[in-house]
Scaffold this motif. Sequence first.
Motif, PDB file in Angstrom:
ATOM      1  N   GLU A  29       7.271   1.481  18.489  1.00 26.56           N
ATOM      2  CA  GLU A  29       6.295   1.740  19.340  1.00 26.56           C
ATOM      3  C   GLU A  29       5.238   2.379  19.097  1.00 26.56           C
ATOM      4  O   GLU A  29       3.995   2.102  19.953  1.00 26.56           O
ATOM      5  CB  GLU A  29       6.987   2.771  20.246  1.00 26.56           C
ATOM      6  N   ALA A  30       5.006   2.927  18.048  1.00 28.46           N
ATOM      7  CA  ALA A  30       3.559   3.138  17.480  1.00 28.46           C
ATOM      8  C   ALA A  30       2.811   2.150  16.987  1.00 28.46           C
ATOM      9  O   ALA A  30       1.489   2.412  17.181  1.00 28.46           O
ATOM     10  CB  ALA A  30       3.804   4.396  16.409  1.00 28.46           C
ATOM     11  N   LEU A  31       3.303   1.191  16.379  1.00 31.45           N
ATOM     12  CA  LEU A  31       2.428   0.118  16.032  1.00 31.45           C
ATOM     13  C   LEU A  31       1.550  -0.659  17.005  1.00 31.45           C
ATOM     14  O   LEU A  31       2.138  -0.901  17.938  1.00 31.45           O
ATOM     15  CB  LEU A  31       3.266  -1.026  15.202  1.00 31.45           C
ATOM     16  N   GLU A  32       0.443  -1.003  16.756  1.00 35.17           N
ATOM     17  CA  GLU A  32      -0.610  -1.628  17.933  1.00 35.17           C
ATOM     18  C   GLU A  32      -0.458  -2.988  17.340  1.00 35.17           C
ATOM     19  O   GLU A  32      -1.467  -3.613  16.966  1.00 35.17           O
ATOM     20  CB  GLU A  32      -1.893  -0.938  17.772  1.00 35.17           C
ATOM     21  N   TYR A  33       0.360  -3.654  17.831  1.00 33.22           N
ATOM     22  CA  TYR A  33       0.583  -5.141  17.537  1.00 33.22           C
ATOM     23  C   TYR A  33       1.368  -5.630  18.705  1.00 33.22           C
ATOM     24  O   TYR A  33       2.325  -5.102  19.449  1.00 33.22           O
ATOM     25  CB  TYR A  33       1.441  -5.358  16.220  1.00 33.22           C
ATOM     26  N   GLY A  34       1.060  -7.088  19.009  1.00 41.96           N
ATOM     27  CA  GLY A  34       1.986  -7.784  19.910  1.00 41.96           C
ATOM     28  C   GLY A  34       3.164  -8.117  19.508  1.00 41.96           C
ATOM     29  O   GLY A  34       4.031  -8.239  20.613  1.00 41.96           O
ATOM     30  N   LEU A  35       3.538  -8.388  18.281  1.00 44.13           N
ATOM     31  CA  LEU A  35       4.884  -8.853  17.979  1.00 44.13           C
ATOM     32  C   LEU A  35       5.299  -7.799  16.701  1.00 44.13           C
ATOM     33  O   LEU A  35       4.388  -7.529  15.993  1.00 44.13           O
ATOM     34  CB  LEU A  35       4.791 -10.020  17.489  1.00 44.13           C
ATOM     35  N   VAL A  36       6.410  -7.223  16.964  1.00 51.98           N
ATOM     36  CA  VAL A  36       6.984  -6.207  15.691  1.00 51.98           C
ATOM     37  C   VAL A  36       8.307  -6.705  15.189  1.00 51.98           C
ATOM     38  O   VAL A  36       9.231  -7.053  16.099  1.00 51.98           O
ATOM     39  CB  VAL A  36       7.167  -4.924  16.086  1.00 51.98           C
ATOM     40  N   GLY A  37       8.263  -7.207  13.962  1.00 57.90           N
ATOM     41  CA  GLY A  37       9.774  -7.932  13.486  1.00 57.90           C
ATOM     42  C   GLY A  37      10.383  -6.285  12.678  1.00 57.90           C
ATOM     43  O   GLY A  37       9.701  -5.905  11.849  1.00 57.90           O
ATOM     44  N   VAL A  38      11.519  -5.972  12.840  1.00 54.32           N
ATOM     45  CA  VAL A  38      12.197  -4.947  12.186  1.00 54.32           C
ATOM     46  C   VAL A  38      13.227  -5.641  11.493  1.00 54.32           C
ATOM     47  O   VAL A  38      14.178  -6.313  12.191  1.00 54.32           O
ATOM     48  CB  VAL A  38      12.819  -3.984  13.345  1.00 54.32           C
ATOM     49  N   ALA A  65       1.732   5.860   7.178  1.00 51.61           N
ATOM     50  CA  ALA A  65       1.977   4.433   7.244  1.00 51.61           C
ATOM     51  C   ALA A  65       1.546   3.749   8.587  1.00 51.61           C
ATOM     52  O   ALA A  65       0.902   2.613   8.688  1.00 51.61           O
ATOM     53  CB  ALA A  65       3.570   4.108   7.026  1.00 51.61           C
ATOM     54  N   ILE A  66       1.812   4.416   9.901  1.00 53.99           N
ATOM     55  CA  ILE A  66       1.516   3.885  10.984  1.00 53.99           C
ATOM     56  C   ILE A  66      -0.028   3.803  11.033  1.00 53.99           C
ATOM     57  O   ILE A  66      -0.772   2.622  11.623  1.00 53.99           O
ATOM     58  CB  ILE A  66       2.216   4.950  12.041  1.00 53.99           C
ATOM     59  N   ILE A  90       0.785  -1.036   0.023  1.00 47.85           N
ATOM     60  CA  ILE A  90      -0.019   0.019   0.193  1.00 47.85           C
ATOM     61  C   ILE A  90       0.988   1.319   0.006  1.00 47.85           C
ATOM     62  O   ILE A  90       1.638   1.252   0.791  1.00 47.85           O
ATOM     63  CB  ILE A  90      -0.990   0.179   1.382  1.00 47.85           C
ATOM     64  N   PRO A  91       0.773   2.339  -1.131  1.00 47.71           N
ATOM     65  CA  PRO A  91       1.623   3.228  -1.044  1.00 47.71           C
ATOM     66  C   PRO A  91       1.335   3.907   0.034  1.00 47.71           C
ATOM     67  O   PRO A  91       0.200   4.392   0.414  1.00 47.71           O
ATOM     68  CB  PRO A  91       1.284   3.780  -2.575  1.00 47.71           C
ATOM     69  N   PHE A  92       2.284   4.876   0.510  1.00 49.18           N
ATOM     70  CA  PHE A  92       2.105   5.870   1.618  1.00 49.18           C
ATOM     71  C   PHE A  92       2.962   7.182   1.134  1.00 49.18           C
ATOM     72  O   PHE A  92       4.071   7.088   0.540  1.00 49.18           O
ATOM     73  CB  PHE A  92       2.267   5.389   3.058  1.00 49.18           C
ATOM     74  N   LYS A  93       2.825   8.371   1.928  1.00 46.35           N
ATOM     75  CA  LYS A  93       3.689   9.373   1.686  1.00 46.35           C
ATOM     76  C   LYS A  93       4.431   9.676   2.945  1.00 46.35           C
ATOM     77  O   LYS A  93       5.619  10.318   2.959  1.00 46.35           O
ATOM     78  CB  LYS A  93       2.914  10.633   1.337  1.00 46.35           C
TER      79      LYS A  93
END
Length: 100
Positions: free
Chosen positions: A47-56, A19-20, A11-14
Motif C-alpha cells: 500500500e505504501a509503494l507508489e507503483y501501478g503494479l506490485v509483485g509480492v 526501504a519504502i 541497496i542496503p536499508f535498516k
Amino acid sequence: EEVFGPVAPLIPFKTEEEAIHLANDTNAGLAAYMFTKNIARSWRVSEALEYGLVGVNEGLISTEVAPFGGVKQSGLGREGSKYGMDDYLEIKYVCMGNLG
C-alpha cells in the motif's frame, strides 16, 4: 530515465520505512517487487509503494485479467482487464430513496 527491462538493484536499508522511501524516491512508477514471509508487511509495504503494479513473492505479475499501467512519469490510466475501459467512461452515481 526509466529503466525498461529486468533490473535487480541491491541497496542496503535498516528499516522498512527507509526501504519504502528509497523505492518511492523516483519519478517512475510502473512496477515494484518485494519478497517477504510476513503477510502484514506485504500489505503494509504494498500500500505504501507508489507503483501501478506490485509483485509480492512473485516475479511474473502481468496478466490480461489484471489492470496494467504505472503512476508518476510511467503513465496514467490502465489497460487490460475490466478497468481498461474506465478512461473512456463517465461514471455517474445515482442515489434514489422513498420510491415505494
